[in-house]
Each structure stands twice: as structure tokens, then as C-alpha cells.
Scaffold this motif. Structure first.
Motif, short mmCIF file in Angstrom:
data_model
loop_
_atom_site.label_atom_id
_atom_site.label_comp_id
_atom_site.label_asym_id
_atom_site.label_seq_id
_atom_site.Cartn_x
_atom_site.Cartn_y
_atom_site.Cartn_z
N LYS A 155 0.84 -1.21 0.00
CA LYS A 155 0.00 0.00 0.00
C LYS A 155 0.87 1.25 0.00
CE LYS A 155 -4.06 2.10 0.65
NZ LYS A 155 -5.09 2.05 -0.40
N LYS A 156 1.96 1.20 0.76
CA LYS A 156 2.85 2.35 0.85
C LYS A 156 3.55 2.58 -0.49
CE LYS A 156 6.23 4.37 3.91
NZ LYS A 156 7.52 4.05 4.47
N PHE A 157 3.94 1.49 -1.14
CA PHE A 157 4.67 1.61 -2.41
C PHE A 157 3.74 2.07 -3.54
CE2 PHE A 157 6.79 -0.09 -6.25
CZ PHE A 157 7.99 0.60 -6.12
N CYS A 158 2.51 1.62 -3.50
CA CYS A 158 1.55 2.01 -4.54
C CYS A 158 0.20 2.31 -3.87
CB CYS A 158 1.43 0.90 -5.58
SG CYS A 158 0.36 1.36 -6.94
N PRO A 159 0.02 3.55 -3.43
CA PRO A 159 -1.13 3.88 -2.57
C PRO A 159 -2.50 3.67 -3.20
CG PRO A 159 0.52 5.63 -2.53
CD PRO A 159 0.90 4.70 -3.63
N ILE A 160 -2.62 3.62 -4.51
CA ILE A 160 -3.96 3.51 -5.09
C ILE A 160 -4.49 2.08 -5.09
CG2 ILE A 160 -3.76 5.58 -6.55
CD1 ILE A 160 -3.26 3.65 -8.92
N ILE A 161 -3.68 1.12 -4.66
CA ILE A 161 -4.16 -0.27 -4.63
C ILE A 161 -5.15 -0.44 -3.48
CG2 ILE A 161 -3.51 -2.67 -4.21
CD1 ILE A 161 -0.97 -2.24 -5.64
N ASN A 162 -6.23 -1.10 -3.76
CA ASN A 162 -7.22 -1.41 -2.74
C ASN A 162 -6.74 -2.61 -1.93
OD1 ASN A 162 -9.47 -1.94 -1.25
ND2 ASN A 162 -10.78 -2.50 -2.98
N THR A 163 -6.28 -2.36 -0.69
CA THR A 163 -5.77 -3.47 0.13
C THR A 163 -6.78 -3.91 1.18
OG1 THR A 163 -4.65 -1.82 1.47
CG2 THR A 163 -3.32 -2.96 -0.18
#
Lengths: 417, 91
Positions: A155-163
Motif C-alpha cells: 500500500k505504501k509503495f503504490c497507494p492507489i491499490i485497494n488493500t
């Protein structure tokens, strides 16, 4: 090189409104005879010719292309470059390519826009987690950079991913190769074409191979739409059409050709600064420098040479994209296309001699050939020039399907097929 | 993407079907007597034709029966569909 590209040549040409740039490569008619002929003017074929001329001093060679250079899979892929493959043989092969990529723009004096923005592979179930962690360890033992990220780090590396843990296939973590990234696909073909042409290689476009002439067990030349051309060495780099060419000499290959699709969206401001791939839900996405989202889908499950692909495959991919990136829900897709990929049963390529003397095949790259373009060309050139494989492509011979020494990379292919 | 005329169910969308690859590859009668070359031929080598190809399909999301099909792989046009065990209607 006749006309070196630089900031000075750019300024100089600006004064004449950029109307006096030299053409990047010639458009020659075929000679009567060549030392070697490469069939297929895609990235791999042009790179092969480039390294044959540069490293093996074979200047009297030609690249034959039935359409225009880079018009096949070189211009139809999602431009992802990485080397995080599981087995030692593949790690050697793909990392060899990645190392060449790192200096390619300088070497070719052509900006291939290689961008090491990182490639992240997501895990969505416990088996994915185990497989990807194993692959990370294998990569590091082979000197390839790879790290495991937990869900928060993803999430930190790619914030737009829905985790969110509540989606159908939640993100349980992922691997990251920071040296991986993308490049401009057309520039790769053009850069190699220009480089090869400058060393005397004839690039013959709109010329189709019609037959291969043999004398006993050796090749003698080729029949083309521009007549007969004599040669003792033929390197076939025809991707999806490899089986068609092999059938000209009654050779059967372990390949199936299938359409692989990709699509791009309308251009938007920077939103994703890396490449994210997901094998389990089958979607991968990055953003081009123009701002388009570049989205890759899967292959159709049947043999086809139509360069289209099925609608349901695209639909499945976009469903996965929307669940992982809800922010994209109102994006419009601009273009969609298909390329014909030649898939080996073990999802690894063939860079090999054949039982016919002077006939070499470089095929079976399946869904992931672009990333290997420079390495593939280098090793295939070595194989053709020496009539022996380089140690890095020795395992990728055609006889592995007889001996059983397969290089099973279905897990690392990142596209189920 | 195309429609397939299942010999048991009639015309359905291709996404209901699974492709089973090249048809009429006969399973070896004496597997123990096969050489490595013959095994490679049976398991891996494919004609992968651009043009008229004979292939197996299964109506996976329908009647789940296997059947054969003659399809032009250069334009995805289907020329014939026939049941397992039947002779191909086209040469």
C-alpha cells in the motif's frame, strides 16, 4: 554512426525546423547473397543483426521483414522489463538482458526511455505468498534484486491499490524488483535498426519469406517475394509465425500461437509510478509517459493468428483492475489490440540450432519476450556466429522437449496460459 | 471471439467452451515401447497451423461434452463441427 544524436544536433536541426534530419536507416533492395539472414524485423531480430555485426564482425547480413519493422509484437506489448524468474537458467537469461537494458540508450545513441520504476508482483492467496517468497529467495541467490513486501508495504509503495481484506481476492503481499521497469517499445526497434544499418546490415521491409532452399541437410538460401537470396545461415525470429516457417522445412515445434491482448486508457496525470502485476486475478498495469494506463490481459485459450483477441478476456482483466484500483472506475479505454504469441509448453523460450545445418530458431517467448530483447539478440547472434549456444542459452535448446529438461516458468510468466 | 455450434446444445458463445488443442493425435498404444523422440512428438510437438486446423473443444459451461471442430485459425471462421469418433467432414 553517420549522424550522432546529441543536444547539439537537436539545436542545430531546430534552426531548420527539424526538416533536415537524416533518415535513420536505408531502404535497400536485397543483394544476391548474404553471410546470414535474419527472418523477422522485430526487436529480437534487429538486435540479433546488431550484435552479429558488432560482436561477431558479420557485416554482410540482412533482416527480412514481411511488414514494417517493429509492427508485430514489438509494437504490441506492455513494455514491462524484469528478471525475477525462478530457475537458474531463466535468471541468467533475463538478467543478462536487464544488464544490457541498463546501458542500452547510451550504447545505441538512441533514447529507448528505459525507466527503472520497479515491478511489483502481487499475492492474493496463501499459495501465491509461498510461491512468491520462494521466488524472491531464488532471485537473491542468483544475484537478482528482489524483496518481499507485506500488505502495508504494498500500500505504501503504490497507494492507489485497494488493500481491503474484504475484496474477493485480497492483497496478501507482493514482491518488488526495483531494477525492473519499462522502456519505449518502438524506440527499441528503431534504435537497433539504426545501429545495425550503420554497420552495413540491410533491413529489407515488405519482403515475405516464401520458402527455404536446402541442399541435403544444409540451407542454401531463401525464396522471398523479392526473389531468391543465397545464404548459408538463417536465423528465424518470427514469434507467432515460427511454426509457419518451421513447416516450410517439415520441422515441428512445440509451440501454440495465441492472441495476447493489451489496452490503453485515455491519458491522465501521473497516478501510478510503478508496474503492478497480478498473476492470480490476471491484470497488470503501468502508466506511459504520455499518461495512458497500459493494461495487459491474458491470452485466448485457443490457437489463432487473428491479432484481435476475445472480448471476455478483456472484460475479465478490467474487472480485476477495477477491484484492485477502484479509482480507475470512470476511466475510458482508448485502444485495444492483440499480438500473436508463440507459447512453449514450459513457458520458456527456444534459442537453438536445429537438426538442419545453418538453420536457427529463436522463438517460444510467449507472453514475455519484450523484456529479453537485448539479451535474446546477443545470445542468438552468438549461437548463429559460432554454431554453438552461449552458456546462458544452452538450456534453452530445442532438444529439451526430448530429454525432458524443461525450464518450467509458468509461475514467473505472470500471465496464465 | 465467435459463436460455436455445439453438436449437442446448438449455437453458444465461445466463452462457454474450452479449447483442447490439436485433434486426432492418437495416444500411443504401447507407451512403454516409445522412444524419447516419439514421446516428445506425442506430448509437445504441434502443427500450430495458420489456416484450416482440426481441433478438440469441450462445452465446459454447458453439456461438458467433447467434440471436434474444423476452424480457420487465420480468421477464426468455423468450417465444421463433428462429434468425437466421427470422421472429419472436410479433408
Amino acid at each position: 554512426m553517420k549522424n550522432k544524436y546529441s543536444i547539439f544536433s537537436l539545436i542545430k536541426n531546430a534552426f531548420s525546423y527539424h526538416e533536415n534530419w537524416q533518415r535513420a536507416w536505408r531502404d535497400p533492395e536485397p543483394k544476391k547473397e548474404y553471410e546470414a539472414i535474419i527472418i523477422g524485423g522485430g526487436g529480437h531480430g534487429l538486435a540479433t543483426a546488431y550484435y552479429l555485426a558488432k560482436k561477431h564482425n558479420m557485416k554482410n547480413i540482412a533482416v527480412l521483414e514481411k511488414g514494417w519493422i517493429g509492427g508485430g509484437n514489438t509494437g504490441r506489448n506492455t513494455t514491462i522489463i524484469r528478471s525475477n524468474y525462478l530457475w537458474d537458467a531463466s535468471a541468467g537469461l533475463y538478467d543478462h538482458a536487464l544488464k544490457i537494458w541498463e546501458g542500452l540508450s547510451q550504447e545505441l545513441n538512441y533514447n529507448v526511455m528505459f525507466s527503472q520504476r520497479g515491478v511489483m508482483n502481487l499475492a492474493h492467496n496463501l499459495q501465491d505468498v509461498r510461491d512468491l517468497k520462494r521466488r524472491t529467495h531464488a532471485n537473491r541467490l542468483n544475484g537478482i534484486d528482489a524483496v518481499w513486501l507485506n500488505t502495508d508495504e504494498v500500500k505504501k509503495f503504490c497507494p492507489i491499490i485497494n488493500t481491503s481484506p474484504n475484496i474477493r481476492y485480497p492483497v496478501l503481499g507482493g514482491t518488488l524488483q526495483r531494477r525492473a521497469g519499462t522502456a519505449r517499445h518502438d524506440a527499441v526497434a528503431w534504435g537497433y535498426a539504426r545501429g545495425a544499418d550503420a554497420m552495413g546490415v540491410d533491413i529489407i521491409q515488405n519482403c515475405e519469406l516464401k520458402g527455404i532452399k536446402r541442399n541435403g541437410n544444409s540451407v542454401e538460401g531463401i525464396e522471398t517475394t523479392k526473389g531468391f537470396i543465397k545464404t548459408k545461415k538463417i536465423g528465424v525470429v518470427a514469434a507467432g509465425h515460427s511454426s509457419v516457417i518451421a513447416s516450410m522445412v517439415d520441422l515441428k515445434l512445440p509451440l501454440e500461437s495465441k492472441p495476447l491482448q493489451a489496452l490503453v486508457s485515455e491519458p491522465v496525470k501521473p497516478i501510478i509510478d510503478t508496474v503492478v502485476m497480478s498473476n492470480a486475478v490476471h491484470a497488470y498495469v503501468s502508466q506511459s509517459d504520455k499518461g495512458e494506463l497500459v493494461i495487459g490481459a491474458g491470452t485466448d485459450a485457443y490457437v489463432s493468428y487473428t491479432q484481435r483477441g476475445s472480448h471476455d478476456v478483456v472484460e475479465g482483466t478490467l474487472k480485476a483492475i477495477l477491484e484492485l484500483y477502484p479509482i480507475f472506475s470512470r476511466m475510458k479505454m482508448l485502444r485495444q489490440w492483440g499480438g500473436i504469441v508463440d507459447i512453449c509448453p514450459d513457458a520458456s523460450p527456444i534459442i537453438s540450432k536445429t537438426h538442419i545445418k545453418g538453420l536457427y530458431f529463436n522463438c517460444g517467448w510467449g507472453t514475455g519476450g519484450f523484456k529479453a530483447t537485448p539479451g535474446s539478440g546477443d545470445l542468438f547472434a552468438h549461437t548463429i556466429a559460432n554454431d554453438e549456444p552461449h552458456k546462458l542459452n544452452a538450456d534453452f535448446n530445442i532438444n529439451r522437449f526430448v530429454s525432458g529438461d524443461l525450464v518450467d516458468e509458468h509461475g514467473a510468466a505472470a500471465v496464465a496460459h | 471471439m465467435f459463436l460455436i455450434n455445439c453438436p449437442y446444445c446448438g449455437e453458444r458463445d465461445q466463452s462457454e467452451f474450452t479449447a483442447g488443442g490439436e485433434a486426432h493425435i492418437v495416444r500411443p498404444k504401447q507407451p512403454t515401447e516409445l522412444s524419447d523422440d516419439q514421446w516428445a512428438e506425442f506430448l509437445f510437438m504441434r502443427k500450430n497451423i495458420k489456416g484450416i486446423q482440426f481441433e478438440r473443444w469441450s462445452h465446459a459451461h454447458g453439456c461438458r461434452k467433447w467434440f471436434n471442430m474444423v476452424r480457420d485459425t487465420s480468421n477464426d471462421k468455423i468450417h465444421a463441427v463433428y462429434k468425437m469418433g466421427e470422421k472429419p467432414p472436410i479433408k
